[in-house]
Design a protein around this motif. Structure first.
Motif, PDB file in Angstrom:
ATOM      1  N   SER A  80       0.836  -1.213   0.000  1.00 39.57           N
ATOM      2  CA  SER A  80       0.000   0.000   0.000  1.00 39.57           C
ATOM      3  C   SER A  80       0.862   1.252   0.000  1.00 39.57           C
ATOM      4  CB  SER A  80      -0.925   0.018   1.219  1.00 39.57           C
ATOM      5  OG  SER A  80      -1.785  -1.083   1.191  1.00 39.57           O
ATOM      6  N   TRP A  81       1.920   1.262   0.821  1.00 37.82           N
ATOM      7  CA  TRP A  81       2.819   2.407   0.852  1.00 37.82           C
ATOM      8  C   TRP A  81       3.513   2.585  -0.489  1.00 37.82           C
ATOM      9  CZ3 TRP A  81       8.231   2.020   0.386  1.00 37.82           C
ATOM     10  CH2 TRP A  81       8.897   3.249   0.448  1.00 37.82           C
ATOM     11  N   THR A  82       3.954   1.493  -1.086  1.00 34.26           N
ATOM     12  CA  THR A  82       4.642   1.562  -2.375  1.00 34.26           C
ATOM     13  C   THR A  82       3.720   2.147  -3.440  1.00 34.26           C
ATOM     14  OG1 THR A  82       6.038  -0.321  -1.778  1.00 34.26           O
ATOM     15  CG2 THR A  82       5.869   0.213  -4.121  1.00 34.26           C
ATOM     16  N   ALA A  83       2.477   1.684  -3.491  1.00 34.28           N
ATOM     17  CA  ALA A  83       1.520   2.216  -4.472  1.00 34.28           C
ATOM     18  C   ALA A  83       1.243   3.694  -4.203  1.00 34.28           C
ATOM     19  CB  ALA A  83       0.223   1.414  -4.424  1.00 34.28           C
ATOM     20  N   TRP A  84       1.025   4.050  -2.935  1.00 33.32           N
ATOM     21  CA  TRP A  84       0.735   5.449  -2.581  1.00 33.32           C
ATOM     22  C   TRP A  84       1.914   6.348  -2.895  1.00 33.32           C
ATOM     23  CZ3 TRP A  84       3.214   8.564   1.022  1.00 33.32           C
ATOM     24  CH2 TRP A  84       2.602   9.802   1.256  1.00 33.32           C
ATOM     25  N   ARG A  85       3.130   5.904  -2.519  1.00 36.37           N
ATOM     26  CA  ARG A  85       4.331   6.709  -2.756  1.00 36.37           C
ATOM     27  C   ARG A  85       4.496   7.028  -4.230  1.00 36.37           C
ATOM     28  NH1 ARG A  85       9.215   7.008  -4.400  1.00 36.37           N
ATOM     29  NH2 ARG A  85      10.762   8.176  -3.225  1.00 36.37           N
ATOM     30  N   ASN A  86       4.064   6.106  -5.081  1.00 36.10           N
ATOM     31  CA  ASN A  86       4.161   6.285  -6.525  1.00 36.10           C
ATOM     32  C   ASN A  86       2.845   6.771  -7.129  1.00 36.10           C
ATOM     33  OD1 ASN A  86       6.961   5.214  -7.418  1.00 36.10           O
ATOM     34  ND2 ASN A  86       6.251   3.766  -5.860  1.00 36.10           N
ATOM     35  N   ARG A  87       2.002   7.347  -6.271  1.00 38.51           N
ATOM     36  CA  ARG A  87       0.732   7.968  -6.668  1.00 38.51           C
ATOM     37  C   ARG A  87      -0.188   7.035  -7.454  1.00 38.51           C
ATOM     38  NH1 ARG A  87       0.915  14.284  -7.237  1.00 38.51           N
ATOM     39  NH2 ARG A  87       2.177  14.727  -5.420  1.00 38.51           N
ATOM     40  N   PHE A  88      -0.186   5.776  -7.109  1.00 36.94           N
ATOM     41  CA  PHE A  88      -1.054   4.770  -7.715  1.00 36.94           C
ATOM     42  C   PHE A  88      -0.958   4.748  -9.240  1.00 36.94           C
ATOM     43  CE2 PHE A  88      -2.788   5.711  -3.532  1.00 36.94           C
ATOM     44  CZ  PHE A  88      -2.902   4.444  -2.999  1.00 36.94           C
ATOM     45  N   SER A  89       0.227   5.076  -9.740  1.00 41.95           N
ATOM     46  CA  SER A  89       0.477   4.988 -11.179  1.00 41.95           C
ATOM     47  C   SER A  89       0.532   3.515 -11.575  1.00 41.95           C
ATOM     48  CB  SER A  89       1.804   5.671 -11.524  1.00 41.95           C
ATOM     49  OG  SER A  89       2.882   4.976 -10.913  1.00 41.95           O
ATOM     50  N   VAL A  90       0.553   3.255 -12.868  1.00 46.93           N
ATOM     51  CA  VAL A  90       0.666   1.872 -13.333  1.00 46.93           C
ATOM     52  C   VAL A  90       1.957   1.253 -12.797  1.00 46.93           C
ATOM     53  CG1 VAL A  90       0.904   0.408 -15.375  1.00 46.93           C
ATOM     54  CG2 VAL A  90      -0.748   2.287 -15.376  1.00 46.93           C
ATOM     55  N   ALA A  91       3.049   1.999 -12.885  1.00 47.74           N
ATOM     56  CA  ALA A  91       4.326   1.498 -12.358  1.00 47.74           C
ATOM     57  C   ALA A  91       4.236   1.296 -10.843  1.00 47.74           C
ATOM     58  CB  ALA A  91       5.459   2.462 -12.687  1.00 47.74           C
ATOM     59  N   GLY A  92       3.570   2.219 -10.152  1.00 47.29           N
ATOM     60  CA  GLY A  92       3.415   2.097  -8.709  1.00 47.29           C
ATOM     61  C   GLY A  92       2.610   0.881  -8.313  1.00 47.29           C
ATOM     62  N   LEU A  93       1.559   0.578  -9.074  1.00 47.77           N
ATOM     63  CA  LEU A  93       0.748  -0.606  -8.790  1.00 47.77           C
ATOM     64  C   LEU A  93       1.538  -1.886  -9.090  1.00 47.77           C
ATOM     65  CD1 LEU A  93      -2.695   0.606 -10.142  1.00 47.77           C
ATOM     66  CD2 LEU A  93      -1.989   0.376  -7.751  1.00 47.77           C
TER      67      LEU A  93
END
Length: 117
Positions: free
Chosen positions: A60-73
């Protein structure tokens, strides 16, 4: 900050050696062991459930830190499945990239929250 990088890489190396030994001994399919213990309602199962919740928080932190971008997801999925095997090198990379600036490491582009409100 360099001692912190070295510490993260030491942890990652220890995890890699341990994981390699376990895979050699038991094979790569960890799911029957992981979920089997949880189904038995015992202490190893409680630890696995707790660990799975930590994996979810890391993802969840990783996705949020990357603003829920495709790369972040995509990174979040790797974080959930990879655990510390992902998180240790990822934090090392972020610490190097942001020259040890803790706010930038933890918040990424979310460091300036004004544009999110």
């Amino acid at each position: 900050m360099k001692p912190f990088y070295l510490f993260l890489m030491l942890l990652w190396g220890a995890l890699a050696v341990y994981t390699g030994h376990v895979i050699a001994e038991y094979g790569i399919n960890l799911f029957p062991f992981f979920f089997g213990d949880m189904m038995r309602w015992n202490w190893p199962g409680q630890f696995n459930l707790d660990f799975m919740m930590m994996l979810f928080l890391s993802a969840s932190w990783t996705a949020w830190r990357n603003r829920f971008s495709v790369a972040g997801l995509a990174l979040a999925l790797v974080a959930f499945l990879g655990g510390a095997g992902f998180l240790l090198p990822y934090l090392t990379y972020l610490a190097w990239k942001h020259d040890g600036d803790t706010a930038s490491i933890l918040l990424g582009d979310n460091k300036h929250m004004d544009d999110l409100i």
